[in-house]
Design an enzyme around this catalytic site. Structure first.
Site, PDB file in Angstrom:
ATOM      1  N   THR A 125       0.821  -1.210   0.000  1.00 13.91           N
ATOM      2  CA  THR A 125       0.000   0.000   0.000  1.00 13.91           C
ATOM      3  C   THR A 125       0.859   1.265   0.000  1.00 13.91           C
ATOM      4  OG1 THR A 125      -1.667  -1.220   1.253  1.00 13.91           O
ATOM      5  CG2 THR A 125      -1.879   1.178   1.198  1.00 13.91           C
ATOM      6  N   GLU A 126       0.367   2.277  -0.731  1.00 13.84           N
ATOM      7  CA  GLU A 126       1.038   3.569  -0.824  1.00 13.84           C
ATOM      8  C   GLU A 126       0.039   4.675  -0.521  1.00 13.84           C
ATOM      9  OE1 GLU A 126       4.240   2.124  -4.247  1.00 13.84           O
ATOM     10  OE2 GLU A 126       2.809   3.731  -4.708  1.00 13.84           O
ATOM     11  N   GLY A 130      -4.079   1.506  -3.035  1.00 15.35           N
ATOM     12  CA  GLY A 130      -4.493   0.502  -2.067  1.00 15.35           C
ATOM     13  C   GLY A 130      -4.096  -0.888  -2.513  1.00 15.35           C
ATOM     14  N   SER A 131      -5.100  -1.716  -2.805  1.00 17.13           N
ATOM     15  CA  SER A 131      -4.825  -3.109  -3.160  1.00 17.13           C
ATOM     16  C   SER A 131      -4.384  -3.282  -4.610  1.00 17.13           C
ATOM     17  CB  SER A 131      -6.075  -3.961  -2.909  1.00 17.13           C
ATOM     18  OG  SER A 131      -6.458  -3.904  -1.552  1.00 17.13           O
ATOM     19  N   ARG A 265     -27.521  -9.740  33.327  1.00 23.90           N
ATOM     20  CA  ARG A 265     -28.041  -8.390  33.575  1.00 23.90           C
ATOM     21  C   ARG A 265     -29.557  -8.426  33.799  1.00 23.90           C
ATOM     22  NH1 ARG A 265     -26.806  -2.924  34.733  1.00 23.90           N
ATOM     23  NH2 ARG A 265     -28.317  -1.589  33.684  1.00 23.90           N
ATOM     24  N   GLN A 276     -37.904 -10.091  24.164  1.00 23.60           N
ATOM     25  CA  GLN A 276     -37.929 -10.611  22.795  1.00 23.60           C
ATOM     26  C   GLN A 276     -36.951  -9.892  21.870  1.00 23.60           C
ATOM     27  OE1 GLN A 276     -42.069 -10.497  21.560  1.00 23.60           O
ATOM     28  NE2 GLN A 276     -42.307 -12.672  22.011  1.00 23.60           N
ATOM     29  N   GLY A 337     -25.554  -1.685  26.204  1.00 25.43           N
ATOM     30  CA  GLY A 337     -25.989  -0.322  26.475  1.00 25.43           C
ATOM     31  C   GLY A 337     -24.816   0.591  26.804  1.00 25.43           C
ATOM     32  N   GLU A 361      -6.738  -5.927   3.367  1.00 22.22           N
ATOM     33  CA  GLU A 361      -6.680  -6.961   2.329  1.00 22.22           C
ATOM     34  C   GLU A 361      -7.805  -6.811   1.308  1.00 22.22           C
ATOM     35  OE1 GLU A 361      -3.952  -7.903   2.834  1.00 22.22           O
ATOM     36  OE2 GLU A 361      -3.807  -7.723   4.985  1.00 22.22           O
TER      37      GLU A 361
END
Length: 388
Positions: A125-126, A130-131, A265, A276, A337, A361
């Site tokens: 990478t530069e 990228g890839s 909890r 539910q 939470g 990757e």
């Protein structure tokens, strides 16, 4: 150095215990210190985890792809940066040198990886690339029996501490792309640590400046011009297989924390697991984790059989696993939470780490393109639709 001999049949039990004792308790500390401890790296080397997928002739455990993937999952459950070390120095670097390297390169670089004596990094990478290895701006020129390399690499995982790099560079005269081994201590190599990271600071990312670095012909990997179609593509496929299993490990860890918290909890006189909507979140998480693991297992089977679709199956596994890890980690924060937003619980770290998996990757969007082209070729049935 004496290396611990481990039976492939007991490896996962051993790795699970190792992660529980040596990695998970220190995962948050690794991130705060912005480094894996050298002691951990050495322990992984002593147990040959850093050579888990290597053939025995190179000091490896020679694990089946499924066993190796499961090992990466267990390490990834403990700390993503520890699994990242496997992805980089074992997959991207070690496996690439075993496939494409000379006997000299295997002796000088693969064996030290197996023993935990050296860490390798993959410098592709530069700042503007990228890839897409074929577009690299880092250049080389041949002068007699030497090569001179100049350019800048960025976002190089473990670049801060790597002993050597596989550098992908292009020849301006031919536009050919080649791969070279560059030692960290060579004249003209400058390493700068990258700060301010979202997560995975313990992966010790760095910029690498190459200022007219001279290497001999013995440091050329494979042949000139093989850097993109051969070496980089092979290395990225190894990396994606690792990242896919890392995603499963992270998602599994988030799921276990989520379920444990929900069953302990209490709210309004009952455990929140009984609500539910909480069950709905957990049901989706369980399904996503199992689906991601199934895709990874199929990729492992196909790789072991040298199936022609093994690469695209790995791509699908990496894509789905990273997306699933993001979803499960985000839902774990939701279930916990306010506690999920606090570093007293691991899910806030997992939430940040999961995002990295969709980028490294090859981003999820790149994976979608690859998978779509596979689908367009595999599932096109022109006779079924005659008019549009």
């Amino acid at each position: 150095m004496n290396m611990t001999i481990t039976s492939p049949h007991s490896i996962l039990d051993e790795v699970r215990q190792f992660a529980a004792e040596e990695i998970r308790p220190f995962a948050a500390e690794f991130e705060k210190q912005k480094a894996l401890s050298r002691a951990l790296v050495q322990k992984m080397g002593d147990r040959r985890y850093l050579a888990a997928s290597f053939p025995a002739q190179y000091g490896g455990l020679q694990l089946h792809p499924l066993e190796y993937g499961s090992l990466v999952e267990e390490i990834g459950k403990g700390a993503l940066s520890a699994a990242m070390l496997l992805t980089v120095t074992t997959g991207l670097v070690g496996e690439t040198l075993i496939r494409w390297g000379s006997d000299y390169q295997k002796e000088q670089y693969v064996w030290p990886i197996a023993r935990g004596e050296k860490i390798g990094a993959f410098a592709l990478t530069e700042p503007g690339v990228g890839s897409g290895a074929k577009d690299v701006k880092t250049s080389y020129e041949k002068a007699g029996d030497k090569y001179r390399i100049s350019g800048r690499k960025k976002w190089i995982s473990f670049g801060e501490i790597a002993d050597f790099f596989i550098v992908i560079a292009s020849d301006p005269a031919t536009n050919g792309v080649s791969a070279f081994l560059v030692d960290r201590e060579q004249e003209g190599v400058h390493v700068r640590k990258i700060e301010g990271l979202l997560s995975c600071a313990a992966s010790q990312l760095a910029d690498i400046e190459l200022d007219d670095v001279e290497v001999g012909v013995e440091k050329l990997i494979g042949k000139e011009g093989m850097g993109f179609t051969g070496i980089a593509n092979f290395a990225l496929d190894q990396g994606r297989f690792n990242v896919a299993w890392m995603g499963v490990g992270l998602a599994q860890e988030a799921l276990e924390v989520m379920v444990t918290y929900a069953r302990k909890r209490s709210q309004s006189g009952q455990k929140i697991f009984n609500f539910q909507l909480i069950k709905g979140i957990i049901g989706d998480a369980v399904t996503n984790v199992h689906a991601a693991r199934s895709l990874c297992r199929e990729a492992a089977r196909m790789r072991a059989e040298n199936h022609p679709d093994a690469i695209v199956q790995t791509t699908m596994a990496k894509y789905f696993s990273s997306v699933a890890a993001n979803k499960v980690a985000a839902d774990a924060v939701q279930v916990l939470g306010a506690n999920g937003c606090c570093d007293l619980y691991p899910v806030e770290r997992l939430f940040r780490e999961a995002k990295i998996l969709e980028i490294i990757e090859g981003s999820s969007q790149i994976q979608q393109q690859i998978i779509a082209m596979h689908g367009a070729n595999r599932y096109y049935q022109p006779k079924r639709i005659t008019e549009v």
